[in-house]
Design a protein around this motif. Sequence first.
Motif, mmCIF file in Angstrom:
data_model
loop_
_atom_site.group_PDB
_atom_site.id
_atom_site.type_symbol
_atom_site.label_atom_id
_atom_site.label_comp_id
_atom_site.label_asym_id
_atom_site.label_seq_id
_atom_site.Cartn_x
_atom_site.Cartn_y
_atom_site.Cartn_z
ATOM 1 N N SER A 93 0.837 -1.192 0.000
ATOM 2 C CA SER A 93 0.000 0.000 0.000
ATOM 3 C C SER A 93 0.871 1.240 0.000
ATOM 4 N N HIS B 29 -18.039 -1.212 4.127
ATOM 5 C CA HIS B 29 -16.767 -0.579 3.800
ATOM 6 C C HIS B 29 -16.970 0.632 2.911
ATOM 7 N N ASN B 31 -14.557 1.841 0.804
ATOM 8 C CA ASN B 31 -13.865 1.686 -0.480
ATOM 9 C C ASN B 31 -14.300 0.436 -1.212
ATOM 10 N N TYR B 33 -13.573 -1.621 -5.190
ATOM 11 C CA TYR B 33 -12.623 -1.695 -6.295
ATOM 12 C C TYR B 33 -13.098 -2.698 -7.353
ATOM 13 N N TYR B 48 -12.250 2.545 -8.950
ATOM 14 C CA TYR B 48 -12.482 2.365 -7.536
ATOM 15 C C TYR B 48 -13.343 3.501 -7.015
ATOM 16 N N ALA B 92 -13.801 -5.862 -4.997
ATOM 17 C CA ALA B 92 -13.278 -5.961 -3.635
ATOM 18 C C ALA B 92 -13.755 -4.760 -2.834
ATOM 19 N N SER B 93 -13.820 -4.942 -1.535
ATOM 20 C CA SER B 93 -14.125 -3.821 -0.651
ATOM 21 C C SER B 93 -13.031 -3.692 0.384
ATOM 22 N N GLY B 94 -12.889 -2.493 0.931
ATOM 23 C CA GLY B 94 -11.875 -2.247 1.947
ATOM 24 C C GLY B 94 -12.339 -1.133 2.858
ATOM 25 N N GLU B 102 -4.861 -1.095 4.604
ATOM 26 C CA GLU B 102 -6.155 -1.567 4.121
ATOM 27 C C GLU B 102 -6.060 -3.019 3.710
ATOM 28 N N LEU B 104 -8.178 -5.920 1.700
ATOM 29 C CA LEU B 104 -9.253 -6.050 0.724
ATOM 30 C C LEU B 104 -9.974 -7.376 0.888
#
Lengths: 111, 115
Positions: A93, B29, B31, B33, B48, B92-94, B102, B104
């Motif tokens: 990241s 979540h 975020n 993607y 995203y 995906a979520s985060g 983060e 995912l």
Amino acid sequence: GEQVEQRPPHLSVREGDSAIIICTYTDSATAYFSWYKQEAGAGLQLLMSVLSNVDRKEEQGLTVLLNKKDKRLSLNLTAAHPGDSAVYFCAVSARNNRIFFGDGTQLVVKP
Amino acid sequence: EAAVTQSPRNKVAVTGGKVTLSCNQTNNHNNMYWYRQDTGHGLRLIHYSYGAGSTEKGDIPDGYKASRPSQENFSLILELATPSQTSVYFCASGAGLGASAETLYFGSGTRLTVL
């Protein structure tokens, strides 16, 4: 931007042997490092994550090593078994929360 | 149990047709993607989102649109599908918990074939 290289792309080991996968990255500000496992026909699942202040982490037969000086992250499966056969991805990241993945390593563990 | 669900699992489309891939997450979540996975390329980020109403371009956005109408749903839209978009797509979520940390959570993927 961040560049992540993962090797080897394919790895075959015998049951009980170690399997080591390595990733290198370029951004020295990278702060979060993860390994994911992808089994056939499925999405990726998190195996283990470390922050940049951790050099070594061990969990359930897995060892993650982080060498910040060389910008290298490794995953060691210390005694692989056939159920470990899968594709493994490293992920790093960057400071803006973008996540960069390696290209994956196809691991085959033979009985 | 928190989950990311993609639909459909498999899709065959014709060149020039419109394709919508859907993703729903119950992780709450912020975020979400969309990635595509091709042999030799690993995972590549298409679009995203940081929350409902927001979409951002990833590394390979050309030929794709995204829509985030709610916290739970994130769609990927191919207005004019081409054979080069044949791939496996992952949502995906985060949680996006500050300072780059983060994890995912991925759906099971959608295999898209464009003929």
